[in-house]
Design an enzyme around this catalytic site. Structure first.
Site, PDB file in Angstrom:
ATOM      1  CB  VAL A 292       9.966  74.468  36.577  1.00 50.32           C
ATOM      2  CG1 VAL A 292      10.933  73.180  36.669  1.00 50.32           C
ATOM      3  CG2 VAL A 292      10.680  75.314  35.501  1.00 50.32           C
ATOM      4  CG  ASP A 293       6.423  78.910  32.888  1.00 53.13           C
ATOM      5  OD1 ASP A 293       6.315  79.293  33.991  1.00 53.13           O
ATOM      6  OD2 ASP A 293       6.614  79.497  31.600  1.00 53.13           O
ATOM      7  CG  ASP A 294       2.748  74.001  32.003  1.00 53.79           C
ATOM      8  OD1 ASP A 294       1.436  74.083  31.903  1.00 53.79           O
ATOM      9  OD2 ASP A 294       3.635  74.067  31.054  1.00 53.79           O
TER      10      ASP A 294
ATOM     11  CB  VAL B 203       1.266  78.259  36.163  1.00 57.73           C
ATOM     12  CG1 VAL B 203      -0.250  78.541  35.989  1.00 57.73           C
ATOM     13  CG2 VAL B 203       2.049  79.415  35.778  1.00 57.73           C
TER      14      VAL B 203
ATOM     15  NE  ARG C 213       5.251  81.877  34.776  1.00 59.64           N
ATOM     16  CZ  ARG C 213       5.478  83.197  33.896  1.00 59.64           C
ATOM     17  NH1 ARG C 213       5.401  84.317  34.372  1.00 59.64           N
ATOM     18  NH2 ARG C 213       6.021  82.912  32.632  1.00 59.64           N
TER      19      ARG C 213
END
Length: 655
Positions: free
Chosen positions: A394-396, A399, A467
């Site tokens: 989920v972070d990528d 972003v 994020r």
């Protein structure tokens, strides 16, 4: 008085100089974009993985002398003054990294009487010897016959047969643990012995001869549960011999099936080195020829991680193209924004190529391991690497999603909606987000003997949650507001007493605090909220006298929060981005931080940063993203410039 100070401080930043610094940084980053639109920078860890690569070649007898000698140059260069090898730049002695590095250098033919080998050996013995190394090192020693297999914890391959509901099921472990463990369980079941064609042994690294060591499993024990699980390990050890051979064979087949479904083409199992290397050794142990397409694919994936600098080579833990492209894209977009934007036409063309490249890599048709907990959720995320379809994070995704949304291109609409739905569905029950799984938080698993690194799980963390909140808030869908509010409460609950936030994936409290302040700003939390005020005061309190910020990896090891012996470009950028997100663009601390960045840029438009700036597992595995020193300073400087000429000082973006 404060207004006078702000005015005086602001006047110290010459607008012309700022434009020149931003322009040089923009050009430097643009030069590094690949022709197909993406960016990828080196991702460096410690001595462990380059050393393991050498040992892998000797396990297989697939020795490339030219490559290994260059790795040897790298290993000798990063040896610490304490005689051993640290886990990060300038770090303290680490026994496990040191045992592997010594073993690898001996395989290369380094004379054990050479000064660097003698110092390493003495340091290892002074710290208890190889018998006190961690679980993964003891597995490596067992594979070479240097330690007995009972030096490793009981990890029966039958774990692969356990359902999700079983406590010890691999489905209750993190993605990285799952992929590393699956082939390792097969190796532990088959107990192969390395070819070791040069007959290299390291018995001199043991204080007590391995056959006389009475207690291999000694913690670290973080609670009484560690000791309880050690007793369970002792009970299970003889019991595993009673497992029927048919069940044993079925479990091995289940492990192999799990692995082969996730080989991911050229990126290998899980697209991370330990899992990939274990897979290579597993195929050899199973008698699969090296020419078999499965074994060949696994070997090629490992080879792709080597970084050749002509005079030396090291092996990366994985590659980071999606992450690098998303972050570089944000920096380039910021630099090209506003009336003073740098080369907006060429930048837009480059970002259009980046967006197309990213859209092509969105995972839309594979329900990965995350679906075990979310079977009805449709895929829509991005992975960290080129090809890792079973393990998007989920972070990528957040972003990349924020970048595509900022482009305001109708071509991105479908990708954004799929990403939005996936991130909403991946929220954990406490309001936060883990990186790869939902509610991956069975904390007791971190106390089993195998988990001496304490990182078997992927629980929700504030930086990842921040994020996700930033992305959803930037999209502005009313239906997502309850999700955002739950996430905000998670962030509020996780704030440290000093006002900072812990950074799970970046070093450390400066990273976490920057991440959260951006999310709070994007979500519309008042800049006067006590939570924000406390964070701002903390950032001010840890600013260095020279205007920069720095934080060492020691902060993961009970060291001070937000402190280091020197200012660092990435961390100074995070701090000023956080302050600007909190409405403090003209704060003297922000201005001094911007001044620090402008004066530390080199003639190539870049910044130098040797210390490590991220973490894989706190206290165990650290990372140096080589791109952080480029795109974060550019992002901060361009944001500062843009806010200075904008009609509004509010920034809605999550960066």
């Amino acid at each position: 008085m404060l207004d006078v100070m702000d005015s005086a401080a602001t006047s110290e930043i010459d607008p012309g100089q700022l434009d020149r610094v931003v322009g040089r940084a923009h050009q430097a980053l643009a030069r590094r974009q690949d022709s197909d639109g993406h960016w990828v920078f080196e991702l460096e860890a410690d001595a462990t993985i380059p050393a393991e690569y050498i040992l892998l070649e000797h396990f297989l007898n697939r020795i490339d002398d030219a490559t290994e000698q260059k790795i040897g140059i790298y290993l000798r260069r990063i040896q610490g003054e304490h005689g051993g090898w640290p886990l990060y730049y300038g770090g303290k002695f680490d026994i496990s990294a040191s045992v592997k590095a010594y073993f690898a250098l001996k395989c290369l033919g380094d004379d054990v009487a050479a000064p660097h080998m003698r110092r390493a050996r003495e340091a290892i013995l002074d710290h208890g010897g190889a018998e006190r190394s961690n679980v993964f090192t003891r597995f490596q020693l067992a594979l070479f016959g240097e330690a007995p297999w009972h030096a490793t914890p009981v990890m029966p391959v039958e774990l692969m047969l356990l359902p999700r509901s079983a406590f010890f099921s691999v489905w209750n472990m993190s993605y990285w643990s799952r992929t590393v463990i699956a082939p390792l369980l097969v190796l532990a079941a088959l107990k192969p012995v390395a070819v070791n064609p040069r007959g290299v042994h390291v018995q001199e690294l043991f204080v007590t001869p391995p056959d006389q060591v009475r207690d291999w499993i000694r913690g670290p024990y973080r609670s009484v549960w560690g000791r309880a699980f050690k007793v369970l390990d002792q009970v299970l050890r003889p019991a595993t011999k009673l497992i029927p051979s048919s069940t044993h064979r079925r479990a091995i087949d289940a492990a192999v099936k799990f692995i082969e479904l996730r080989l991911n083409g050229t990126d290998g199992l899980g697209a991370i080195y330990p899992a990939m290397a274990n897979t290579v050794m597993m195929y050899r142990a199973l008698g699969v020829p090296d020419t078999d397409h499965r074994a060949a694919t696994a070997w090629e994936a490992v080879q792709a991680l080597l970084v050749d600098h002509e005079d030396e080579i090291y092996c990366q833990p994985c590659v980071s193209p999606i992450w690098d492209t998303g972050l570089a894209g944000h920096a380039m977009m910021e630099a090209a924004s506003g009336p003073a934007g740098v080369d907006p036409g060429a930048t837009k063309a480059g970002l259009d190529k980046a967006a197309e490249w990213l859209r092509d890599r969105q995972i839309l048709d594979v329900k990965g391991d995350w679906a075990i907990n979310c079977p009805d959720l449709e895929p829509g995320g991005w992975a960290f690497q080129y090809n890792n379809d079973y393990y998007p994070d989920v972070d990528d995704t957040a972003v990349v999603g924020m970048l595509l949304h900022r482009q305001n291109d109708p071509a991105n609409a479908e990708a954004l909606e799929r990403a939005r739905k996936w991130i909403v569905g991946m929220q954990s029950s406490n309001g936060g987000w883990g990186a790869f799984d939902v509610d991956n938080n069975k904390e007791l698993l971190n106390y089993i003997p195998f988990a001496d690194h304490g990182a078997l799980l992927d629980p929700p963390t504030v930086d990842v949650a921040a994020r996700c909140i930033s992305f959803l808030a930037q999209l502005g869908n009313n239906e997502d507001r309850p999700v955002i509010e739950r996430g905000l409460q998670f962030l509020r609950d996780e704030q440290e007493k000093d006002g900072s936030w812990f950074g799970r994936w970046g070093t450390n409290y400066i990273y976490g605090t920057w991440s959260v302040l951006c999310a709070l700003n994007a979500a519309g939390v008042s800049h006067d909220d006590p939570m924000v005020v406390r964070a701002v005061e903390w950032l001010r309190s840890v600013q260095r006298p020279d205007g920069g910020w720095g934080e060492g990896c020691e902060s993961y090891e009970d060291g001070p929060h937000g402190i280091y012996k020197e200012g660092l470009p990435s961390q100074t950028a995070w701090a000023v981005l956080g302050l600007m997100a909190a409405g403090r663009r003209d704060d003297p601390a922000t201005v001094r931080g911007i001044a620090w960045l402008t004066t530390h840029q080199d003639e190539n438009g870049e910044w130098d940063e040797q210390p490590y700036n991220a973490v894989g597992f706190p206290k165990v595995f650290y990372l140096r993203y080589h791109g952080y020193r480029l795109f974060f300073p550019l992002m901060a400087l361009a944001r500062y410039r843009n806010l200075g000429i904008s009609n509004t000082r509010h920034v809605a973006f999550g960066f």
